[in-house]
Design an enzyme around this catalytic site. Structure first.
Site, PDB file in Angstrom:
ATOM      1  CG  ASP A   1      -1.988  -1.064   1.194  1.00  0.00           C
ATOM      2  OD1 ASP A   1      -1.740  -2.138   0.596  1.00  0.00           O
ATOM      3  OD2 ASP A   1      -3.062  -0.833   1.766  1.00  0.00           O
TER       4      ASP A   1
ATOM      5  CE  LYS B   1      -5.338   2.051   2.429  1.00  0.00           C
ATOM      6  NZ  LYS B   1      -4.198   1.372   3.090  1.00  0.00           N
TER       7      LYS B   1
ATOM      8  CE  LYS C   1      -6.944  -1.256   2.589  1.00  0.00           C
ATOM      9  NZ  LYS C   1      -5.578  -1.777   2.897  1.00  0.00           N
TER      10      LYS C   1
END
Length: 339
Positions: free
Chosen positions: A171, A239, A275
């Site tokens: 991430d 995300k 996400k």
């Protein structure tokens, strides 16, 4: 690192092929000019319409049988997360224990998709998962999370070390300062470079989730542009947030990002994940996101491969709601672990 070395790295990364579809879309090399022309040519977001659509989706009712399925699906989509400076190996092992056995009273309870930690804790997670590593992925934040304020060499080393330690997913955070300054090529090149750093020696690669930190992007137009930029550069997931900035994951922003993913799929046939992370704490809120996914991208996105929740406390409420459906009464908070 010297300025010359930094320039050399940037020069090398500029030659890396981004997502193949980006080259087709730009009909040649991706340049500052072509990126700016494309991103700033994207139609502006109708903020009122977006928020009304999100509000309408948030009012959909879920029947009992559907709710049971929704709860299990949401649990299977959670990246169970601890990202604190005070994290210890013991705390991380405890979190992994919860991922392995979310509800000790019910063996049928699904496990979350991943455990998300800082890169130095990847080995601890893998050891604690044992044979369950594979069923439960290991995600690591990287690239000077959460600020992203570091040189490219530091960001790449951060990523490479986490991958070498066994992380299945990375991430990363984008450089919001560069993006907001209009330096789109710099952001693009960094994502491409981090994508390369996700490669393992055997030729496989960790999945790359690109965090936009939408709370700092200020406008819906910027969120849309950043989503397109990340996908063009090779993100496997986009995300919303680090969870360290407010507002974090809101329904309108997530809807907007899902619309970009839907449009990309229609254009190229490629499926990109989304996400939302930060601030989603209750089953009621999580179900709204699930409905939004189904209504925007379709039911095929209702899987951990294409949708995740970044959360630490959400799992507790999901477990309490699940117990309520099974037993007919609410359990107290002492029936779940303290995170």
């Amino acid at each position: 690192m010297t300025a010359r070395t930094t320039r050399t790295i940037m020069s090398e990364t500029s030659a890396i092929a981004p997502r193949a579809q980006a080259l087709k879309m730009f009909d040649g090399p991706v340049t500052d000019e072509s990126l700016r022309r494309f991103l700033e040519g994207i139609p502006g977001v109708d903020a009122v319409g977006l928020e009304q659509r999100a509000a309408a989706l948030g009012t959909r009712s879920i029947k009992t049988t559907s709710k049971a399925w929704a709860i299990d699906t949401i649990i299977s989509m959670i990246d169970l997360t601890t990202l604190e400076g005070a994290d210890t190996p013991g705390k991380v092992r405890s979190l992994v224990g919860k991922a392995l056995t979310p509800d000790p009273s019910d063996a049928s309870c699904p496990r979350p998709a991943a455990v998300c930690v800082y890169g130095d804790m990847v080995g601890t997670v893998i050891d604690a998962l044992g044979s369950a590593h594979g069923e439960i992925s290991v995600a690591a934040v990287a690239t000077a999370f959460p600020s992203g304020r570091a040189t490219l060499s530091v960001k790449l080393a951060d990523t490479a070390e986490a991958v070498a330690a066994g992380a299945d997913e990375i991430d990363m955070v984008i450089d919001r300062g560069a993006f907001l300054s209009g330096r789109y090529r710099q952001v693009f090149d960094e994502i491409v470079s981090v994508k390369r750093a996700c490669l393992r020696e055997d030729g496989s690669a960790a999945h790359l989730k690109v965090i936009l930190e939408t709370g700092e992007l200020t406008t819906y137009d910027n969120v849309r542009r950043a989503s397109w930029l990340a996908i063009l550069a090779g993100a496997d997931f986009i995300k919303t947030s680090t969870g360290k900035v407010s507002p974090a994951a809101t329904l309108p922003v997530t809807l907007l990002m899902l619309e970009v993913v839907r449009d990309w799929h229609r254009l190229t046939g490629e499926k990109i994940g989304v996400k939302p992370a930060g601030g989603i704490r209750t089953s009621k809120d999580a179900i709204k996101f699930l409905v939004t996914v189904a209504e925007t991208c379709g039911e095929e996105w209702l899987s951990p491969e294409l949708f995740r929740f970044g959360a630490s406390s959400l799992l507790n409420d999901m477990l309490l709601q699940r117990q309520k459906l099974r037993t007919g009464h609410y359990s107290g908070p002492d029936y779940v672990t303290i995170d």
